[in-house]
Design a protein around this motif. Structure first.
Motif, PDB file in Angstrom:
ATOM      1  N   GLU A  71       0.908  -1.116  -0.053  1.00 20.24           N
ATOM      2  CA  GLU A  71       0.015   0.153   0.098  1.00 20.24           C
ATOM      3  C   GLU A  71       0.937   1.235   0.068  1.00 20.24           C
ATOM      4  O   GLU A  71       0.295   2.323  -0.184  1.00 20.24           O
ATOM      5  N   LEU A  72       2.133   1.115   0.098  1.00 15.14           N
ATOM      6  CA  LEU A  72       3.032   2.169   0.327  1.00 15.14           C
ATOM      7  C   LEU A  72       3.664   2.578  -1.291  1.00 15.14           C
ATOM      8  O   LEU A  72       4.392   3.423  -1.393  1.00 15.14           O
ATOM      9  N   SER A  73       3.521   1.771  -2.118  1.00 14.57           N
ATOM     10  CA  SER A  73       4.175   1.759  -3.502  1.00 14.57           C
ATOM     11  C   SER A  73       4.035   3.020  -4.246  1.00 14.57           C
ATOM     12  O   SER A  73       4.878   3.483  -4.807  1.00 14.57           O
ATOM     13  N   LYS A  77       7.054   5.176  -5.794  1.00  9.51           N
ATOM     14  CA  LYS A  77       7.033   5.443  -7.154  1.00  9.51           C
ATOM     15  C   LYS A  77       7.357   7.085  -7.474  1.00  9.51           C
ATOM     16  O   LYS A  77       7.954   7.561  -8.422  1.00  9.51           O
ATOM     17  N   THR A  78       6.666   7.648  -6.712  1.00  9.35           N
ATOM     18  CA  THR A  78       6.897   9.185  -6.846  1.00  9.35           C
ATOM     19  C   THR A  78       8.174   9.514  -6.553  1.00  9.35           C
ATOM     20  O   THR A  78       8.715  10.595  -7.248  1.00  9.35           O
ATOM     21  N   ALA A  79       8.832   9.061  -5.488  1.00  9.55           N
ATOM     22  CA  ALA A  79      10.097   9.437  -4.982  1.00  9.55           C
ATOM     23  C   ALA A  79      11.151   8.939  -6.057  1.00  9.55           C
ATOM     24  O   ALA A  79      11.938   9.883  -6.249  1.00  9.55           O
TER      25      ALA A  79
END
Length: 189
Positions: A71-73, A77-79
Motif C-alpha cells: 500500500e506504500l508503493s 514510485k513518486t520518490a
C-alpha cells in the motif's frame, strides 16, 4: 547469542541482500538454526505490524525477502520518479500462463499452444524478469532453451509458490453459450 542479537542479524542480512534469500542461507549467515531464523522472521513481521512499519518480510517459496508494504508503493514510485509501468498485454499474460502452468517449456511449445510466433512476447517477459532461461533440452534436436517463471513473477502476482496458482478450469467448470444466455435471461427477469 542473545535472541535480540539474532533478530538484528536476520534483519541485517535480509536488508543487505535486497533479493530473496533461501532460509538455509539466511540461517547460516546469521549463525542460527533454520527453525530459529524462521521464528525470528515471524517475530520481525509481528514487530513491523505492531509499529506500523513500512516494511514486511515476504515468503517466496523457501526464500524470504524484506520489502515495503504494497500500500506504500505509490510514495516510492513518486520518490523514484519511475515511469508508469505499462500493464502486460493479453498476449504476454497468455504466454506467462502457458509458462507458469507447464514449466519448463520451450518457445516452440508456447508457439504451438498459441498458434502464433511468440518470440517478441517471450523477450519482453525476459526483460521484465518474469521468466528466465532454465537450461537447454538436450534430448530435442537443436537443444532449444527452456523457460520458467521467476521469483519476480511470484512477487508480482502475490504468490508464495507455484502451488498457489489457481486451478485451470476443466470442461465441467465451463458453461456453453446456451447456458450463458439462459442465465442472462433469468437475471433480467
Amino acid at each position: 547469542m542473545k535472541f535480540s542479537e539474532g533478530m538484528a542479524a536476520v534483519e541485517a542480512v535480509l536488508f543487505a541482500c535486497g533479493e530473496p534469500i533461501e532460509l538455509d542461507k539466511l540461517a547460516a549467515a546469521a549463525e542460527l538454526e533454520k527453525e530459529t531464523a524462521e521464528r525470528m522472521v515471524e517475530r520481525l513481521n509481528d514487530r513491523y505490524k505492531e509499529q506500523g512499519s513500512a516494511f514486511t518480510i515476504g515468503k517466496l517459496g523457501s526464500s524470504y525477502q524484506m520489502m515495503t508494504r504494497p500500500e506504500l508503493s505509490r510514495y516510492i514510485k513518486t520518490a523514484l520518479e519511475n515511469r508508469r509501468q505499462t500493464p502486460l498485454s493479453p498476449a504476454a499474460m497468455e504466454v506467462l500462463a502457458i509458462v507458469a502452468y507447464n514449466q519448463p517449456v520451450t518457445r516452440g511449445f508456447v508457439d504451438r499452444v498459441r498458434g502464433v510466433d511468440s518470440s517478441g512476447v517471450v523477450h519482453s517477459l525476459l526483460d521484465r524478469g518474469l521468466i528466465e532461461e532454465h537450461g537447454r533440452l538436450n534430448d530435442v534436436p537443436g537443444r532449444p532453451i527452456a523457460y520458467r517463471t521467476t521469483e519476480t513473477f511470484l512477487r508480482c502476482f502475490g504468490l508464495t509458490s507455484l502451488e498457489n496458482l489457481p486451478p485451470i478450469p476443466g470442461s465441467t467448470d465451463q458453461i456453453d453459450f446456451d447456458e450463458y444466455e439462459e442465465m442472462q435471461e433469468a437475471a433480467d427477469d
